[in-house]
Design an enzyme around this catalytic site. Structure first.
Site, mmCIF file in Angstrom:
data_model
loop_
_atom_site.group_PDB
_atom_site.id
_atom_site.type_symbol
_atom_site.label_atom_id
_atom_site.label_comp_id
_atom_site.label_asym_id
_atom_site.label_seq_id
_atom_site.Cartn_x
_atom_site.Cartn_y
_atom_site.Cartn_z
ATOM 1 N N GLY A 43 0.777 -1.234 0.000
ATOM 2 C CA GLY A 43 0.000 0.000 0.000
ATOM 3 C C GLY A 43 0.812 1.290 0.000
ATOM 4 N N THR A 134 0.165 -1.988 18.007
ATOM 5 C CA THR A 134 0.870 -1.984 16.715
ATOM 6 C C THR A 134 1.043 -0.563 16.191
ATOM 7 O OG1 THR A 134 -0.163 -4.107 16.200
ATOM 8 C CG2 THR A 134 0.761 -2.863 14.353
ATOM 9 N N TYR A 183 -15.002 -3.580 23.637
ATOM 10 C CA TYR A 183 -14.228 -3.523 22.399
ATOM 11 C C TYR A 183 -15.146 -3.250 21.220
ATOM 12 C CZ TYR A 183 -11.424 -4.597 18.366
ATOM 13 O OH TYR A 183 -10.786 -4.492 17.154
HETATM 14 N N1 LIG Z 1 -5.831 3.147 3.261
HETATM 15 C C1 LIG Z 1 -6.524 4.096 3.845
HETATM 16 O O1 LIG Z 1 -7.643 4.448 3.411
HETATM 17 C C2 LIG Z 1 -5.993 4.798 5.049
HETATM 18 C C3 LIG Z 1 -6.740 5.850 5.602
HETATM 19 C C4 LIG Z 1 -6.262 6.493 6.735
HETATM 20 C C5 LIG Z 1 -5.054 6.091 7.309
HETATM 21 N N2 LIG Z 1 -4.358 5.057 6.757
HETATM 22 C C6 LIG Z 1 -3.119 4.649 7.413
HETATM 23 O O2 LIG Z 1 -2.102 4.492 6.436
HETATM 24 C C7 LIG Z 1 -1.133 3.538 6.886
HETATM 25 C C8 LIG Z 1 -0.786 2.601 5.740
HETATM 26 O O3 LIG Z 1 -1.928 1.847 5.432
HETATM 27 P P1 LIG Z 1 -2.179 1.174 4.016
HETATM 28 O O4 LIG Z 1 -3.502 1.671 3.571
HETATM 29 O O5 LIG Z 1 -1.011 1.290 3.130
HETATM 30 O O6 LIG Z 1 -2.395 -0.345 4.487
HETATM 31 P P2 LIG Z 1 -1.703 -1.711 4.050
HETATM 32 O O7 LIG Z 1 -1.658 -1.826 2.564
HETATM 33 O O8 LIG Z 1 -2.400 -2.775 4.804
HETATM 34 O O9 LIG Z 1 -0.223 -1.538 4.580
HETATM 35 C C9 LIG Z 1 0.042 -1.571 5.954
HETATM 36 C C10 LIG Z 1 1.475 -1.985 6.169
HETATM 37 O O10 LIG Z 1 1.678 -2.098 7.570
HETATM 38 C C11 LIG Z 1 2.268 -3.355 7.838
HETATM 39 N N3 LIG Z 1 1.967 -3.860 9.179
HETATM 40 C C12 LIG Z 1 0.771 -4.226 9.685
HETATM 41 N N4 LIG Z 1 0.923 -4.702 10.920
HETATM 42 C C13 LIG Z 1 2.237 -4.634 11.218
HETATM 43 C C14 LIG Z 1 3.021 -5.002 12.327
HETATM 44 N N5 LIG Z 1 2.488 -5.590 13.411
HETATM 45 N N6 LIG Z 1 4.360 -4.786 12.289
HETATM 46 C C15 LIG Z 1 4.931 -4.236 11.194
HETATM 47 N N7 LIG Z 1 4.250 -3.893 10.091
HETATM 48 C C16 LIG Z 1 2.916 -4.095 10.103
HETATM 49 C C17 LIG Z 1 1.689 -4.269 6.784
HETATM 50 O O11 LIG Z 1 2.451 -5.457 6.693
HETATM 51 P P3 LIG Z 1 1.706 -6.855 6.295
HETATM 52 O O12 LIG Z 1 1.138 -6.636 4.926
HETATM 53 O O13 LIG Z 1 2.799 -7.841 6.362
HETATM 54 O O14 LIG Z 1 0.642 -7.090 7.332
HETATM 55 C C18 LIG Z 1 1.782 -3.365 5.571
HETATM 56 O O15 LIG Z 1 3.095 -3.350 5.042
HETATM 57 C C19 LIG Z 1 -1.751 2.875 8.128
HETATM 58 O O16 LIG Z 1 -1.137 3.406 9.271
HETATM 59 C C20 LIG Z 1 -3.205 3.287 8.077
HETATM 60 O O17 LIG Z 1 -3.797 3.373 9.351
HETATM 61 C C21 LIG Z 1 -4.786 4.419 5.644
#
Ligand SMILES: NC(=O)c1ccc[n+]([C@@H]2O[C@H](COP(=O)([O-])OP(=O)(O)OC[C@H]3O[C@@H](n4cnc5c(N)ncnc54)[C@H](OP(=O)(O)O)[C@@H]3O)[C@@H](O)[C@H]2O)c1
Length: 306
Positions: A43, A134, A183
């Site tokens: 992502g 996390t 929760y």
């Molecule tokens: N997408 C949205 O609409 C959105 C909106 C608001 C905020 N965000 C924020 O943007 C950030 C990136 O999200 P994304 O959308 O790119 O999601 P994503 O595609 O799921 O990517 C998240 C990344 O975090 C890693 N991760 C998860 N749990 C972890 C752990 N315990 N230790 C180390 N790495 C871990 C995942 O690794 P694995 O794949 O191996 O699990 C993945 O590389 C997040 O903080 C999210 O809250 C996203």
């Protein structure tokens, strides 16, 4: 790219909803700069790392395992440095801190991007609800461990979310960090994202008087693997509306990339950004007493971790 972007104009920064990470770094040379991005395997993290490298930065990519980090780094061409950093495992986070120290690098940007969202059932790490652990505690351990490695004008960028507004009314449930009493998937995701915001603001206060900065960002709403815990029907609906109303990954990575390296933000600290512009967060995100309390509680918590 979404249809929605055609109805949004750019903000005072000159960038906006539709800007991509490549666009907000166009013309910048990041040669000689080093950036660490957590959650580089998917992502927004993968796209952020790709664009920082494209502009000449040396990038360190952290993922849950060395294997995942290596795969992501190799996909970019091989010269990115892979790091194992499982944020729910303090030993792994400390190992990552040690690995960065051994590399002897100065970090110009530290992008706390990794995260999980809306776990259907309460899970815990070391007694703390898993999203809070996390998204917040793991990054707290990483950032505080790496402060000495942060360049004199280094920037910490913390991924929050507009979903911080879903946090409990009292902000952080200090008397139920394990979500034993109650929760709810979105409330606890919101709590973890409010914690990300409070952490960035308190860090900015602690860095006051230096050229180091800390800011929090909302990247927009983007279809990524983040939605993996959402029910199947919701994921399908999300997939259908995504091209109409959601940002692309290239657009979603823009605000954090902008905050990490754009020269116009060199002196901006303690801010919350969305669509590459200053944004307004929930009122209690600006409560210094709440931010200080969260810092002190987290500090005590990590001091007691194995
Ligand atoms: N997408 C949205 O609409 C959105 C909106 C608001 C905020 N965000 C924020 O943007 C950030 C990136 O999200 P994304 O959308 O790119 O999601 P994503 O595609 O799921 O990517 C998240 C990344 O975090 C890693 N991760 C998860 N749990 C972890 C752990 N315990 N230790 C180390 N790495 C871990 C995942 O690794 P694995 O794949 O191996 O699990 C993945 O590389 C997040 O903080 C999210 O809250 C996203």
């Amino acid at each position: 790219m979404s249809l929605y972007q055609h109805f949004r104009s750019n903000g005072p920064s000159g960038f906006g909803y539709g800007s991509t990470a490549e666009e907000v770094t166009a013309g910048l040379s990041l040669a000689g700069k080093t950036a660490l991005v957590t959650g580089c395997s998917s992502g927004l993290g993968l796209e952020t790392m790709r664009v920082l490298r494209l502009r000449g930065a040396r990038v360190l990519g952290a993922a849950r395992t060395g294997e995942k980090a290596r795969a992501a780094c190799q996909a970019l061409g091989g010269d990115a440095v892979p790091l194992a950093c499982e944020l729910s495992d303090p030993a792994s986070v400390r190992g990552c801190v040690e690995a960065v120290r051994r590399l002897g690098v100065r970090l110009d940007a530290l992008v706390c991007n990794a995260g999980i969202m809306a776990l259907p059932r309460a899970e815990r790490a070391h007694g703390v609800e898993l999203q809070l652990f996390t998204n917040h505690v793991g990054h707290f351990l990483l950032v505080t461990g790496l402060l000495e490695a942060l360049a004199e004008d280094g920037r910490v960028v913390v991924l929050s979310s507009g979903a911080h507004r879903m946090a409990p009314r009292e902000g952080i449930r200090f008397d139920d960090l394990g979500a034993e009493r109650h929760y709810a998937p979105w409330v606890h995701y919101g709590q973890s994202k409010l914690a990300n915001l409070l952490f960035a603001k308190e860090l900015a206060r602690r860095l006051a008087g230096t050229r180091r900065t800390a800011n929090a960002v909302h990247p927009g709403v983007i279809q990524t693997n983040l939605g993996r815990h959402m029910p199947g029907l919701a994921r399908r609906v999300f997939g259908l509306v995504s091209p109409l109303v959601l940002k692309s990954v290239a657009q979603g990575a823009a605000t954090q990339t902008y905050a990490a390296v754009h020269p116009s933000l060199a002196a901006t600290t303690g801010a919350y950004l969305a669509d590459c512009n200053l944004a307004k967060a929930r009122a209690d995100a600006d409560d210094p007493a709440l931010a200080r309390r969260l810092w002190e509680v987290t500090e005590r918590l990590v001091a007691g971790l194995p």
